[in-house]
Design an enzyme around this catalytic site. Structure first.
Site, PDB file in Angstrom:
ATOM      1  N   LYS A 274       9.937  -1.169  14.435  1.00  0.00           N
ATOM      2  CA  LYS A 274      10.425  -0.835  13.085  1.00  0.00           C
ATOM      3  C   LYS A 274      11.372   0.355  13.157  1.00  0.00           C
ATOM      4  O   LYS A 274      12.428   0.374  12.545  1.00  0.00           O
ATOM      5  CB  LYS A 274       9.249  -0.460  12.174  1.00  0.00           C
ATOM      6  CG  LYS A 274       8.397  -1.597  11.711  1.00  0.00           C
ATOM      7  CD  LYS A 274       7.619  -1.153  10.462  1.00  0.00           C
ATOM      8  CE  LYS A 274       6.133  -1.270  10.654  1.00  0.00           C
ATOM      9  NZ  LYS A 274       5.319  -0.722   9.604  1.00  0.00           N
TER      10      LYS A 274
ATOM     11  N   HIS B 153      -3.661 -34.623  18.096  1.00  0.00           N
ATOM     12  CA  HIS B 153      -2.488 -35.415  18.488  1.00  0.00           C
ATOM     13  C   HIS B 153      -1.377 -34.500  18.981  1.00  0.00           C
ATOM     14  O   HIS B 153      -0.222 -34.907  19.046  1.00  0.00           O
ATOM     15  CB  HIS B 153      -1.997 -36.240  17.300  1.00  0.00           C
ATOM     16  CG  HIS B 153      -3.057 -37.149  16.766  1.00  0.00           C
ATOM     17  ND1 HIS B 153      -3.131 -38.486  17.107  1.00  0.00           N
ATOM     18  CD2 HIS B 153      -4.123 -36.911  15.958  1.00  0.00           C
ATOM     19  CE1 HIS B 153      -4.184 -39.025  16.501  1.00  0.00           C
ATOM     20  NE2 HIS B 153      -4.800 -38.096  15.821  1.00  0.00           N
TER      21      HIS B 153
ATOM     22  N   GLY C 192      -4.788  -2.550   5.739  1.00  0.00           N
ATOM     23  CA  GLY C 192      -3.967  -3.643   5.207  1.00  0.00           C
ATOM     24  C   GLY C 192      -4.545  -5.016   5.503  1.00  0.00           C
ATOM     25  O   GLY C 192      -4.698  -5.856   4.609  1.00  0.00           O
ATOM     26  N   ARG C 193      -4.900  -5.259   6.763  1.00  0.00           N
ATOM     27  CA  ARG C 193      -5.358  -6.606   7.135  1.00  0.00           C
ATOM     28  C   ARG C 193      -6.787  -6.905   6.687  1.00  0.00           C
ATOM     29  O   ARG C 193      -7.289  -7.988   6.928  1.00  0.00           O
ATOM     30  CB  ARG C 193      -5.171  -6.836   8.630  1.00  0.00           C
ATOM     31  CG  ARG C 193      -5.858  -5.827   9.529  1.00  0.00           C
ATOM     32  CD  ARG C 193      -5.370  -5.971  10.975  1.00  0.00           C
ATOM     33  NE  ARG C 193      -5.880  -4.909  11.833  1.00  0.00           N
ATOM     34  CZ  ARG C 193      -5.370  -3.714  11.940  1.00  0.00           C
ATOM     35  NH1 ARG C 193      -4.321  -3.359  11.212  1.00  0.00           N
ATOM     36  NH2 ARG C 193      -5.878  -2.814  12.779  1.00  0.00           N
TER      37      ARG C 193
ATOM     38  N   GLU D  32      10.672  -4.686   4.222  1.00  0.00           N
ATOM     39  CA  GLU D  32      10.748  -6.078   3.758  1.00  0.00           C
ATOM     40  C   GLU D  32      10.395  -6.184   2.277  1.00  0.00           C
ATOM     41  O   GLU D  32      11.114  -6.810   1.489  1.00  0.00           O
ATOM     42  CB  GLU D  32       9.768  -6.969   4.549  1.00  0.00           C
ATOM     43  CG  GLU D  32      10.133  -7.192   6.000  1.00  0.00           C
ATOM     44  CD  GLU D  32       9.554  -6.149   6.928  1.00  0.00           C
ATOM     45  OE1 GLU D  32       9.202  -5.032   6.465  1.00  0.00           O
ATOM     46  OE2 GLU D  32       9.457  -6.431   8.141  1.00  0.00           O
TER      47      GLU D  32
ATOM     48  N   LYS E 252       0.846  -1.189   0.000  1.00  0.00           N
ATOM     49  CA  LYS E 252       0.000   0.000   0.000  1.00  0.00           C
ATOM     50  C   LYS E 252       0.892   1.254   0.000  1.00  0.00           C
ATOM     51  O   LYS E 252       0.690   2.158  -0.777  1.00  0.00           O
ATOM     52  CB  LYS E 252      -0.875  -0.063   1.253  1.00  0.00           C
ATOM     53  CG  LYS E 252      -1.956   0.948   1.358  1.00  0.00           C
ATOM     54  CD  LYS E 252      -2.912   0.501   2.459  1.00  0.00           C
ATOM     55  CE  LYS E 252      -3.525   1.679   3.174  1.00  0.00           C
ATOM     56  NZ  LYS E 252      -4.368   1.261   4.309  1.00  0.00           N
TER      57      LYS E 252
ATOM     58  N   GLU F 183      -3.948  -7.590  15.902  1.00  0.00           N
ATOM     59  CA  GLU F 183      -3.504  -6.255  15.508  1.00  0.00           C
ATOM     60  C   GLU F 183      -4.660  -5.263  15.664  1.00  0.00           C
ATOM     61  O   GLU F 183      -4.451  -4.088  15.929  1.00  0.00           O
ATOM     62  CB  GLU F 183      -2.989  -6.276  14.062  1.00  0.00           C
ATOM     63  CG  GLU F 183      -2.095  -5.089  13.721  1.00  0.00           C
ATOM     64  CD  GLU F 183      -1.291  -5.291  12.441  1.00  0.00           C
ATOM     65  OE1 GLU F 183      -0.206  -5.893  12.521  1.00  0.00           O
ATOM     66  OE2 GLU F 183      -1.742  -4.862  11.382  1.00  0.00           O
TER      67      GLU F 183
HETATM   68  C1  G6Q Z   1      -2.245  -4.283   8.442  1.00  0.00           C
HETATM   69  C2  G6Q Z   1      -1.041  -3.499   8.619  1.00  0.00           C
HETATM   70  C3  G6Q Z   1       0.215  -4.125   8.060  1.00  0.00           C
HETATM   71  C4  G6Q Z   1       0.497  -3.811   6.589  1.00  0.00           C
HETATM   72  C5  G6Q Z   1       1.952  -4.190   6.290  1.00  0.00           C
HETATM   73  C6  G6Q Z   1       2.319  -3.968   4.846  1.00  0.00           C
HETATM   74  O1  G6Q Z   1      -3.337  -3.907   8.721  1.00  0.00           O
HETATM   75  O2  G6Q Z   1      -1.280  -2.228   8.174  1.00  0.00           O
HETATM   76  O3  G6Q Z   1       0.268  -5.505   8.264  1.00  0.00           O
HETATM   77  O4  G6Q Z   1      -0.392  -4.479   5.776  1.00  0.00           O
HETATM   78  O5  G6Q Z   1       2.802  -3.470   7.125  1.00  0.00           O
HETATM   79  O6  G6Q Z   1       2.181  -2.639   4.489  1.00  0.00           O
HETATM   80  P1  G6Q Z   1       2.296  -2.168   3.018  1.00  0.00           P
HETATM   81  O7  G6Q Z   1       1.167  -2.760   2.226  1.00  0.00           O
HETATM   82  O8  G6Q Z   1       2.227  -0.675   3.039  1.00  0.00           O
HETATM   83  O9  G6Q Z   1       3.624  -2.657   2.486  1.00  0.00           O
END
Ligand code: G6Q
Length: 522
Positions: free
Chosen positions: A512, A385, A268-269, A214, A208, A354
């Protein structure tokens, strides 16, 4: 309309719930199940889904009081605010509209006076036409070959959702092989790269912000690897992006026609329903992707319109609050009886923890009651198990959600019968246990009289361990969409009741920042 801002523990209904809890806290599920029509009165049906919540330490009064609490804190209005696109993510100044992404109605949804529905439709058309080209083999790589492999590069919300859905819908998958690269650990990307041929691989960079350490590091590594055999002019055929940050995407070298939109009104989530789900559409085809969205929309309408006492996400949220805040249970288990759903617990951990892992309320005050539950789990029967010993006989109270399907996909009926016998067996064992008397008789009849004194206490199951059964007809894209939306709405409901903001995630920032500082000083 702003969200109400009420400390739930100061409400009338909370006071009543506290008294009620003191009255019934020693109640036993076994006794409750003896009541006539217990199952009928404590389960809900909605097309291909049945939620049975009869095996909980609750009575009709418990549900009535919890519903009263939901009303008192303004849940109905909060749900409407979310669907209408009000800025309910107050701390980030954003609307939260994953529901609009799957809405097929013509009703407009406005952000800053502009109807967002046309943008959503146009993104869907773009996803469809791109997926069709790649799947049909018309989209060619730089040496003229069709695509065989898709790599989703992303992390957190830009990884967990698509990864979980692609895994869950494997039965519906086409010939493309889909990979996911997320961790900054270079061994992750290296292991994926080693399986790839640059001529036939398509990389979908999902970010986003397009600034996530990463994702950008992994994308650069992959681009460098790609450029060992291709040139920068070949990048448009192999790299596409899903992002809001068009400048950064352009700087990376991605053709502007290959950018799929993201919007800041999608968290994001909660974003797998947007172009973040591109790798889903590529893996199972657009029609299946659309069916996933339609299933979610069905649950959206149920959540928005149904009375609270018949509303699946609301009921599950209220029961969870009952254990979390009155019985002080710390964790909840999610136990899908489908190997396809093995990534669901990971996905739900992010979605739930989160969102609701917050210690400050909507007033900015420190909270003195329990919020976000810890969620964990794994698939049945494997986990029987493994960790189920502790759930059956340990000292902790762990409410569990069992997720099952009446039919299997490949139709091995013998397997499925056994699988579902285990599903129902576990639920019954947790609820009813095995009494001293039963163990006594069992040992006696096995002829081991002398073992009775020695073994009896260890073989007793006290039972009274609560669970919900979430049972679908069949695992399809449609029913999966419904399941995920069920949990999404449960999350928001709990956030509203706990008086927290579910849609921000400042708690992920500090680590971070410190990592960045450390990198700069070394
Ligand atoms: C979710 C968070 C987080 C996000 C990641 C990736 O709700 O906001 O998990 O999705 O940090 O972010 P980007 O899509 O900006 O790379």
């Amino acid at each position: 309309m702003a969200l109400k801002n009420i400390n739930p523990t100061t409400t009338d209904s909370w006071r009543k719930l506290t008294n009620h809890f003191n009255d019934i806290k020693n109640i036993n599920i076994k006794d409750l199940m003896k009541h006539e029509n217990r199952k009928e009165n404590f389960s809900l049906e909605f097309n291909d889904l049945e939620v049975d919540f009869s095996k909980n330490r609750i009575t009709k009064e418990t549900i009535d009081l919890l519903v009263e609490l939901a009303k008192e804190v303004g849940l109905k209005e909060a749900i409407e605010s979310q669907f209408l696109g009000e800025e309910i993510n107050v701390t980030e100044g954003r609307a939260v509209l994953h529901t609009a992404l799957r809405s097929t109605s013509d009703d407009p949804v406005y952000i800053d006076g502009k109807n967002i529905k046309p943008q959503i439709q146009s993104a869907l058309r773009k996803i469809k036409s791109f997926s069709n080209k790649v799947i049909s083999g018309k989209w060619k790589g730089y040496t003229g070959k069709s695509i065989t492999d898709i790599v989703n590069i992303g992390i957190g919300g830009s990884d967990l959702g698509p990864d979980m859905i692609v895994e869950s819908l494997q039965f519906y998958k086409n010939q493309l092989t889909t990979h996911f690269v997320s961790n900054i650990d270079g061994d992750h990307v290296s292991e994926v790269i080693k399986k790839l041929n640059p001529e036939t691989t398509l990389f979908v960079i999902v970010s986003k912000t397009f600034t996530t350490q990463e994702t950008i590091t992994n994308s650069e590594t992959i681009k460098n690897w790609f450029l060992k055999s291709a040139t920068i002019f070949d990048i448009p055929k192999h790299f596409v992006a899903v992002s809001t940050n068009l400048v950064a995407v352009d700087n990376f070298g991605i053709d502007k026609n290959n950018v799929f939109p993201m919007w800041n009104w999608v968290g994001g989530r909660f974003s797998l329903w947007s172009a973040v789900g591109l790798s889903i559409s590529l893996s199972v085809g657009f029609d299946n992707y659309k069916a996933l969205l339609e299933g979610a929309e069905e649950m959206d309408m149920h959540y928005r319109n149904e009375n609270f006492d018949k509303n699946m996400p609301v009921i599950l949220a209220l029961i969870s609050i009952w254990y979390n805040n009155f019985y002080l249970a710390e964790t909840e288990a999610v136990l899908p009886y489908s190997q396809y759903l093995k990534k669901l617990p990971d996905y739900l951990q992010q979605a739930i923890m989160e969102s609701n892992g917050k210690g400050v309320d909507r007033n900015g005050e420190t909270i003195d009651y329990q919020t976000g539950t810890i969620v964990w789990g794994s698939t049945g029967t494997n986990m029987q198990h493994a960790f189920m010993q502790l759930v059956h006989q340990g000292t902790k109270l762990i409410p569990a959600d069992f997720i099952g399907y009446k039919e299997s996909l490949y139709g091995l009926t013998d397997h499925h019968k056994k699988l579902m016998a285990n599903y129902h067996g576990q639920i019954a064992a947790l609820a009813f246990g095995k009494s001293k008397e039963e163990v006594h008789l069992e040992l006696k009849f096995s002829g081991d009289q002398d073992k009775i004194a020695k073994l009896l206490p260890f073989k007793v199951f006290e039972g009274n361990r609560p669970s919900n059964s979430i049972l679908f007809d069949k695992l399809t894209p449609h029913s999966l969409g419904k399941l995920i939306a069920l949990y999404e709405h449960k999350i928001y409901t709990q956030g509203i009741l706990w008086n927290i903001y579910s849609y921000d995630q400042f708690g992920v920032e500090l680590g971070k920042e410190l990592a960045k500082k450390l990198l700069n000083t070394h």
